[in-house]
Design a protein around this motif. Structure first.
Motif, PDB file in Angstrom:
ATOM      1  N   ALA A   1       0.868  -1.181   0.000  1.00  0.00           N
ATOM      2  CA  ALA A   1       0.000   0.000   0.000  1.00  0.00           C
ATOM      3  C   ALA A   1       0.904   1.230   0.000  1.00  0.00           C
ATOM      4  CB  ALA A   1      -0.907   0.002   1.221  1.00  0.00           C
ATOM      5  N   VAL A   2       0.634   2.156  -0.918  1.00  0.00           N
ATOM      6  CA  VAL A   2       1.462   3.351  -1.065  1.00  0.00           C
ATOM      7  C   VAL A   2       0.571   4.578  -0.916  1.00  0.00           C
ATOM      8  CG1 VAL A   2       3.014   4.640  -2.599  1.00  0.00           C
ATOM      9  CG2 VAL A   2       2.956   2.127  -2.708  1.00  0.00           C
ATOM     10  N   GLY A   3       0.941   5.502  -0.022  1.00  0.00           N
ATOM     11  CA  GLY A   3       0.107   6.693   0.135  1.00  0.00           C
ATOM     12  C   GLY A   3       0.567   7.603   1.242  1.00  0.00           C
ATOM     13  N   ASN A   4      -0.363   8.399   1.752  1.00  0.00           N
ATOM     14  CA  ASN A   4      -0.009   9.348   2.807  1.00  0.00           C
ATOM     15  C   ASN A   4      -1.217   9.678   3.673  1.00  0.00           C
ATOM     16  OD1 ASN A   4      -0.834  11.031   0.304  1.00  0.00           O
ATOM     17  ND2 ASN A   4      -1.012  12.473   1.973  1.00  0.00           N
ATOM     18  N   GLY A   5      -0.949  10.215   4.850  1.00  0.00           N
ATOM     19  CA  GLY A   5      -2.009  10.665   5.753  1.00  0.00           C
ATOM     20  C   GLY A   5      -2.651   9.574   6.572  1.00  0.00           C
ATOM     21  N   LEU A   6      -1.936   8.455   6.786  1.00  0.00           N
ATOM     22  CA  LEU A   6      -2.513   7.323   7.524  1.00  0.00           C
ATOM     23  C   LEU A   6      -2.182   7.446   9.011  1.00  0.00           C
ATOM     24  CD1 LEU A   6      -4.036   4.637   7.287  1.00  0.00           C
ATOM     25  CD2 LEU A   6      -1.841   3.509   6.942  1.00  0.00           C
ATOM     26  N   ARG A   7      -3.232   7.508   9.829  1.00  0.00           N
ATOM     27  CA  ARG A   7      -3.038   7.627  11.266  1.00  0.00           C
ATOM     28  C   ARG A   7      -2.600   6.296  11.865  1.00  0.00           C
ATOM     29  NH1 ARG A   7      -8.267  10.141  13.324  1.00  0.00           N
ATOM     30  NH2 ARG A   7      -8.587   8.011  14.005  1.00  0.00           N
ATOM     31  N   GLY A   8      -1.782   6.371  12.909  1.00  0.00           N
ATOM     32  CA  GLY A   8      -1.192   5.173  13.510  1.00  0.00           C
ATOM     33  C   GLY A   8      -2.197   4.113  13.906  1.00  0.00           C
ATOM     34  N   GLU A   9      -3.308   4.529  14.565  1.00  0.00           N
ATOM     35  CA  GLU A   9      -4.285   3.536  15.047  1.00  0.00           C
ATOM     36  C   GLU A   9      -5.024   2.867  13.895  1.00  0.00           C
ATOM     37  OE1 GLU A   9      -6.222   7.646  15.950  1.00  0.00           O
ATOM     38  OE2 GLU A   9      -4.216   6.786  15.800  1.00  0.00           O
ATOM     39  N   VAL A  10      -5.272   3.626  12.799  1.00  0.00           N
ATOM     40  CA  VAL A  10      -5.927   3.034  11.625  1.00  0.00           C
ATOM     41  C   VAL A  10      -4.974   2.053  10.949  1.00  0.00           C
ATOM     42  CG1 VAL A  10      -6.987   3.520   9.373  1.00  0.00           C
ATOM     43  CG2 VAL A  10      -7.355   5.098  11.285  1.00  0.00           C
ATOM     44  N   TRP A  11      -3.702   2.421  10.881  1.00  0.00           N
ATOM     45  CA  TRP A  11      -2.656   1.569  10.305  1.00  0.00           C
ATOM     46  C   TRP A  11      -2.639   0.216  11.014  1.00  0.00           C
ATOM     47  CZ3 TRP A  11       2.538   4.303   8.831  1.00  0.00           C
ATOM     48  CH2 TRP A  11       3.403   3.392   8.206  1.00  0.00           C
ATOM     49  N   LYS A  12      -2.603   0.243  12.349  1.00  0.00           N
ATOM     50  CA  LYS A  12      -2.553  -1.005  13.138  1.00  0.00           C
ATOM     51  C   LYS A  12      -3.811  -1.843  12.907  1.00  0.00           C
ATOM     52  CE  LYS A  12       0.219   1.007  16.856  1.00  0.00           C
ATOM     53  NZ  LYS A  12       0.165   1.579  18.214  1.00  0.00           N
ATOM     54  N   GLU A  13      -4.953  -1.171  12.923  1.00  0.00           N
ATOM     55  CA  GLU A  13      -6.224  -1.886  12.736  1.00  0.00           C
ATOM     56  C   GLU A  13      -6.283  -2.530  11.352  1.00  0.00           C
ATOM     57  OE1 GLU A  13     -11.038  -1.005  12.741  1.00  0.00           O
ATOM     58  OE2 GLU A  13      -9.671   0.528  13.519  1.00  0.00           O
ATOM     59  N   PHE A  14      -5.789  -1.814  10.344  1.00  0.00           N
ATOM     60  CA  PHE A  14      -5.798  -2.327   8.971  1.00  0.00           C
ATOM     61  C   PHE A  14      -4.963  -3.605   8.876  1.00  0.00           C
ATOM     62  CE2 PHE A  14      -5.257  -2.529   4.438  1.00  0.00           C
ATOM     63  CZ  PHE A  14      -6.360  -1.867   3.910  1.00  0.00           C
ATOM     64  N   LEU A  15      -3.775  -3.583   9.473  1.00  0.00           N
ATOM     65  CA  LEU A  15      -2.887  -4.761   9.436  1.00  0.00           C
ATOM     66  C   LEU A  15      -3.507  -5.938  10.173  1.00  0.00           C
ATOM     67  CD1 LEU A  15       0.598  -3.068  10.046  1.00  0.00           C
ATOM     68  CD2 LEU A  15      -0.299  -3.934   7.890  1.00  0.00           C
TER      69      LEU A  15
END
Length: 577
Positions: free
Chosen positions: A300-314
């Motif tokens: 996934a390539v991009g910007n503006g991803l908040r830490g908690e959303v990042w963890k939840e996505f993984l």
């Protein structure tokens, strides 16, 4: 980075320079039948886009009368025509202005004027929008054409039939003979820090820098890339040109749809997704399904991803490698978090600092200006040095706003730095984290909102004397949502229905303030700037604000009194914004 930088230098130093068009034509020769765009049930090969682009180029030149160096504005949704029009304009040396299709009336006229567009290409989808501004465009000599077989608007010609019947033979290089690496390829509009949208100048040299994004992230020619961002967005076009450079295929949905996101990824066997943080939050908020892990996405390539959303996505969708980035459309440098450290936008070290000359300097948010002292700078505001190989091209037709983004004599007399307008933080390990935006802009729904533009629009309402627009954070949401503090004209009451109708008519949805605060007086600074800091801190909680508060209720089509019940529904994520 060194290898790609060397390749970029070699390309732009050639005479004539290598451009994205040359790279595209090289791929057409290499694999003409390979799909470039997958759009719904349609497949467009590299050869298809080449032929369409030659046809539109001939029509623009011979029938419309476009000359090398002139600008065509593209006011389109996400359709394959966006790409063949882009390549077509490259073939005749014209500049493409990428217009946000959400803007209306005065904002639309402003952006067309600022980039000196001679022609607007659009579709009958925007008939009402076009007819609203057509008399002014006619007066200013700007011609409008529909990319369709028929035109529902008097005075607007439909071009598609003429394009289909024109020759698809290659165009001679002489049609773009005067193009250099410093010529303008694109105008991409950014809200910046103040006022109406600004036309960021994207040169051919800068396009060639943008094509390195996917190569830096380990994407290869066999990948299928999902680009759900609007094509007027700088990130989306960077993804498209980067895809062309590696000779890959990309999926273009008409618009982002949370319900179709994973279905599309499975249907097209997507291996790479491009994102902005808001998209990933929507995807994470969708109801869980048994097949959440069943997909082929690896990067996934991009910007503006908040830490908690990042963890939840993984946790929910499996081990996808995120390459979180930082960069501004008009900026001269950026970062890539290649290690996958959650929350970071990049990492710096001795070598990186030699390649990208940047500083984090102390910033006074209340005064809205960098802090200078005898030592020079302190951490905070990101500024990047302007050099021959890292220029700042500025904004079309706006020297004042271009100059405002340049800081001079930062570390030593005579130096120049680009002011990003963003606050960043660096930890002890060298990881860099995005903190916030400064100035008169906030970000909502993946879009920059210029507060002064919204203020100017709302000031046209009969009962408003003064208005101060700002963004306030909302629990569980990316960015900040619009709020307006206003002073009413003496003797006139607040009319929630009238304000709702005006805002809906003149502003894109993401820019419409959700909350209204009625004040007896609006504070200003000694230099007559609106004070926003304490208003932002107080937010929209009726329990701590004594002023009358209102909330935009779409179901009622009106601004209604803000209650503690509405506030709780928002903070508990029961009420969708």
């Amino acid at each position: 980075m060194i290898r790609l930088g060397y390749r970029w230098l070699k390309r732009i130093q050639k005479n004539p320079p290598i451009t994205i068009l040359d790279i595209f034509l090289e791929k057409v020769q290499k694999h003409p039948e390979k799909p470039l765009i997958l759009f719904q049930e349609e497949v467009y090969s590299y050869r298809d886009i080449d032929r369409w682009s030659s046809q539109v180029a001939r029509v623009l030149q011979s029938h419309v009368g476009m000359k090398e160096g002139e600008t065509v504005a593209v006011f389109l949704k996400n359709v394959p025509a966006y790409i063949w029009v882009f390549m077509g304009m490259e073939k005749i040396g014209c500049t493409m202005a990428c217009i946000n299709y959400n803007i209306r009336s005065k904002s639309l006229l402003h952006v067309l004027s600022s980039c000196e567009a001679k022609v607007v290409l659009t579709t009958p989808d925007f008939q009402a929008v076009i007819e609203d501004v057509l008399p002014t465009l006619n007066h200013e000599g700007v011609r409008v054409f529909y990319l369709s077989d028929d035109s529902p608007t008097a005075g607007v010609e439909a071009l598609l039939g003429r394009i289909k019947s024109s020759s698809a033979e290659p165009l001679p290089v002489s049609f773009r003979a005067h193009i250099t690496s410093k010529s303008t390829s694109l105008y991409i509009f950014t809200s910046g820090t103040t006022g109406l949208p600004k036309a960021a100048i994207i040169t051919h040299s800068k396009v060639l820098q943008a094509i390195n994004i996917f190569r830096l992230c380990g994407v290869h020619s066999n990948d299928i890339i999902y680009i759900p961002l609007p094509l007027y967005h700088g990130a989306a076009l960077s993804g498209v040109v980067s895809c062309i450079d590696i000779g890959a295929t990309f999926v273009l949905p008409p618009k982002f749809s949370v319900t179709k996101y994973w279905d599309d990824c499975r249907k097209y066997h997507v291996t790479v997704v491009q994102y902005i943080g808001e998209i990933m939050r929507y995807v994470c908020n969708a109801p869980k399904k048994d097949n959440d892990h069943k997909h082929s996405v690896r990067i996934a390539v991009g910007n503006g991803l908040r830490g908690e959303v990042w963890k939840e996505f993984l946790n929910r969708f499996g081990p996808i490698h995120f390459y979180e980035m930082y960069g501004a459309t008009e900026g001269n440098a950026g970062f890539v978090n290649y290690t996958g450290k959650v929350g970071a936008v990049g990492r710096t070290n001795f070598f990186h600092k030699k390649l990208i000359n940047f500083e984090l300097i102390q910033y006074d948010i209340e005064k809205d200006e960098p802090v200078r002292d005898k030592k020079g700078c302190e951490p905070g505001l990101l500024v990047t040095k302007i050099t021959k190989n890292a220029p700042f091209e500025g904004y079309a037709g706006d020297l004042q706003k271009t100059e405002k983004k340049i800081l001079r004599d930062v570390l030593k007399k005579g130096d120049c730095y680009f002011n990003s307008g963003d606050l960043l933080m660096q930890d002890r390990e060298g990881f860099i984290y995005f903190q916030d935006r400064v100035g008169d802009t906030f970000r909502w729904k993946g879009e920059n909102v210029a507060t002064t533009e919204v203020e100017t629009t709302l000031a046209g309402v009969s009962f408003i004397q003064e208005v101060n627009v700002y963004g306030v954070p909302v629990p569980g949401h990316e960015g900040k949502i619009g709020m307006a503090a206003m002073r009413l004209k003496e003797g006139l009451p607040f009319d929630g229905k009238k304000l709702y109708d005006h805002a809906k008519d003149y502003l894109p949805n993401y820019a419409i303030p959700r909350f209204i605060r009625i004040r007896e007086a609006l504070e200003i600074t000694g230099t007559f700037k609106q004070c926003k800091g304490h208003l932002v801190k107080e937010g929209f909680d009726p329990a701590i604000i004594n002023d009358p508060l209102y909330f935009l209720d779409d179901s009622e089509k009106c601004y209604v009194p803000m209650t503690q019940e509405i506030f709780s529904s928002i903070t508990e994520k029961k009420l969708k914004l």
